[in-house]
Scaffold this motif. Structure first.
Motif, short mmCIF file in Angstrom:
data_model
loop_
_atom_site.label_atom_id
_atom_site.label_comp_id
_atom_site.label_asym_id
_atom_site.label_seq_id
_atom_site.Cartn_x
_atom_site.Cartn_y
_atom_site.Cartn_z
N ARG A 100 98.48 -24.73 -5.66
CA ARG A 100 97.63 -25.87 -5.37
C ARG A 100 96.42 -25.40 -4.58
O ARG A 100 96.52 -24.46 -3.78
CB ARG A 100 98.36 -26.90 -4.52
CG ARG A 100 99.44 -27.65 -5.24
CD ARG A 100 100.12 -28.61 -4.29
NE ARG A 100 100.98 -29.51 -5.03
CZ ARG A 100 101.63 -30.50 -4.47
NH1 ARG A 100 101.54 -30.71 -3.17
NH2 ARG A 100 102.39 -31.29 -5.20
N GLY A 101 95.32 -26.10 -4.77
CA GLY A 101 94.11 -25.78 -4.01
C GLY A 101 93.30 -27.03 -3.77
O GLY A 101 93.64 -28.12 -4.23
N GLY A 130 94.44 -28.64 3.48
CA GLY A 130 95.00 -27.87 2.38
C GLY A 130 96.34 -27.25 2.73
O GLY A 130 97.29 -27.33 1.95
N CYS A 135 98.62 -26.16 -0.14
CA CYS A 135 97.62 -25.43 -0.93
C CYS A 135 97.56 -23.98 -0.49
O CYS A 135 97.80 -23.66 0.68
CB CYS A 135 96.23 -26.05 -0.74
SG CYS A 135 96.09 -27.73 -1.38
#
Length: 173
Positions: A100-101, A130, A135
């Motif tokens: 994830r980002g 994040g 993330c």
């Protein structure tokens, strides 16, 4: 409930940023509905800075930050009850890598509040968000000619990110 739901939908963004105050009384916090008029003015200013025509409205901001499917994560910098900057990020992913980002889509600080660490604090807030969302990366894009922004982001530890392949778009309206 996954990290995303616990981190943002569960209200932890406010807890994550609560009490984060810079010098000169600047506080970084999540966007609230009462911020939307100030946010609209700054989004328009940033869009016009890039010589584009802003089509954003209060209604679209409300939809995108607070609607049933909130599209953006937003942070604001507030000084003396005045919004002086904002960051807007949206989710990214690399499904095949399980990663994830966040895309730091917008970063803006009004001229009077620049060089006080506000931009840096907003970027750090997005990075913290994040991490809270699970993330593993944040991506920031700049206009190819905006060398000052490129230098700034490199100063904050960001490096060039090679784009893979061409991207295609199709209008849906």
């Amino acid at each position: 409930m996954d990290t995303y739901e616990r981190g943002v939908r569960g209200g932890n963004l406010r807890v994550l940023l609560e009490g984060r105050t810079l010098g000169d009384g600047v506080c970084i916090r999540a966007v609230e509905q009462g911020d939307l008029a100030a946010l609209l003015a700054m989004v328009v200013a940033l869009t016009e800075h890039h010589r584009d025509v802003a089509r954003v409205t209060l209604e679209s901001l409300k939809r995108d930050f607070f609607g049933p499917v909130a599209w953006y994560h937003g942070l604001v910098a507030v000084q003396d009850a005045t919004v002086v900057g904002y960051a807007a990020a949206l989710p990214l992913g690399r499904l095949g890598y399980g990663a994830r980002g966040l895309d730091l889509h917008h970063l803006f600080v009004i001229p009077e509040a620049r060089h006080l660490g506000v931009g840096r604090a907003l970027v750090q807030g997005v990075e913290d968000l994040g991490r809270n969302l699970g993330c593993s990366y944040v991506i920031i894009g700049t206009h190819p000619d905006n060398v000052a922004a490129q230098d700034y982001y490199q100063h904050l530890g960001y490096g060039p990110h090679a784009s893979t392949g061409k991207r295609f778009a199709k209008p849906l309206v």
